[in-house]
Design an enzyme around this catalytic site. Sequence first.
Site, PDB file in Angstrom:
ATOM      1  N   ASP A 165      -2.332 -56.750   5.015  1.00 37.46           N
ATOM      2  CA  ASP A 165      -2.258 -56.170   3.624  1.00 37.46           C
ATOM      3  C   ASP A 165      -1.936 -54.631   3.474  1.00 37.46           C
ATOM      4  O   ASP A 165      -2.206 -53.951   4.453  1.00 37.46           O
ATOM      5  CB  ASP A 165      -3.162 -56.389   2.556  1.00 37.46           C
ATOM      6  CG  ASP A 165      -3.784 -57.869   2.607  1.00 37.46           C
ATOM      7  OD1 ASP A 165      -2.876 -58.583   2.752  1.00 37.46           O
ATOM      8  OD2 ASP A 165      -4.900 -58.240   2.611  1.00 37.46           O
ATOM      9  N   LYS A 166      -1.293 -54.415   2.444  1.00 29.30           N
ATOM     10  CA  LYS A 166      -0.510 -52.761   2.274  1.00 29.30           C
ATOM     11  C   LYS A 166      -2.156 -51.855   2.485  1.00 29.30           C
ATOM     12  O   LYS A 166      -1.827 -50.858   3.267  1.00 29.30           O
ATOM     13  CB  LYS A 166      -0.394 -52.744   0.777  1.00 29.30           C
ATOM     14  CG  LYS A 166      -0.381 -51.103   0.373  1.00 29.30           C
ATOM     15  CD  LYS A 166       0.118 -51.364  -1.255  1.00 29.30           C
ATOM     16  CE  LYS A 166       0.271 -49.782  -1.530  1.00 29.30           C
ATOM     17  NZ  LYS A 166       0.449 -49.587  -3.166  1.00 29.30           N
TER      18      LYS A 166
END
Length: 354
Positions: A165-166
């Site tokens: 994830d970011k």
Amino acid sequence: MTEDYIEDLDDNLDDIEAAEGTPELYEHFRVVVDKGQAPVRVDKYLFERIVNSSRNRIQNAADAGFIMANGKPVKSSYKVKPLDVLTVMLDRPHYDNEIIAEDIPLDIVYEDDYLMVINKPAGLVVHPGCGNYHGTLVNAIAWHLKNVPSYDPNDPQVGLVHRIDKDTSGLLVVAKTPDAKTKLGLQFFNKTTKREYNALVWGLIDENEGTVVGNIGRNPRDRMQMAVVPDDQGKYAVTHYQVLERLGYVTLVKCVLETGRTHQIRVHMKHIGHVLFNDERYGGNEILKGTHFSKYKQFVNNCFDICPRQALHAKTLGFVHPHTGEEMFFTSELPDDMTNLIERWRTYISNREE
């Protein structure tokens, strides 16, 4: 309509931030049902007409409200009728998926002619899409390898083998050749890779270790979230966890992935009552455990400022080298924001016990 657009709906929908009011939608695919068409589920109908798509991705798109029949959202069970106008809508304009090389610094842990291992910082989006068309890890990789003639960043047969994830930091492996990507991809598919994460979660976990088993799918009440869903839905997922340190109202844990689903650790830890610290999407940015004293509230808010993202780090990554057959294992130290966060909790607990 290519696989990339449907894949955005499935794999990258979690990167879309909720918009105020009703977001404007843009048409990405359209088909008019034939006059003589017999009733059939819309997911089956579109699966047979969208090249390189999967039925699961189309079902996820329908669940998210992106499949329309005559201008109205329909579920995947909707039966198409003759002359229905079916459209796939997204909340962003149609985008040319060409990857542009951009000069963005990379923390390269290892590199050879076949692959490289990168330590991704929190806040860096992995792949263009969902409003993040530039400044991503893939753009940075394209720049780093721009002088390698055999590497085409727009060729899906090379590049990232998996994603994080970011706002998760840590290790990722990139394949430079099609053969390397195929062999590495099979290791992820067969669950033979070694992936360990460190996470700080809310609450004290009683057991020293445990395993969470639960299918993961789109949360039917909030399309921005994933959730543990019934066994006949979603994708099978297994997370093993071990307590590393108990720090009063939070616990530092090691999570070992047996599978790799979207938001898996974040969803599984919430499922057992221990949301990741400062995980805004899953409610971890609220004070979930502790006292009502204003001094404690100020302390936790300071901790949120120190680590302004979910406290999750992909610490270790192990796999067999696709060319040499050598077992490779990499470790990434916790980044400063998580290190400082944990130290703050240690100091808080130490002072409280004096």
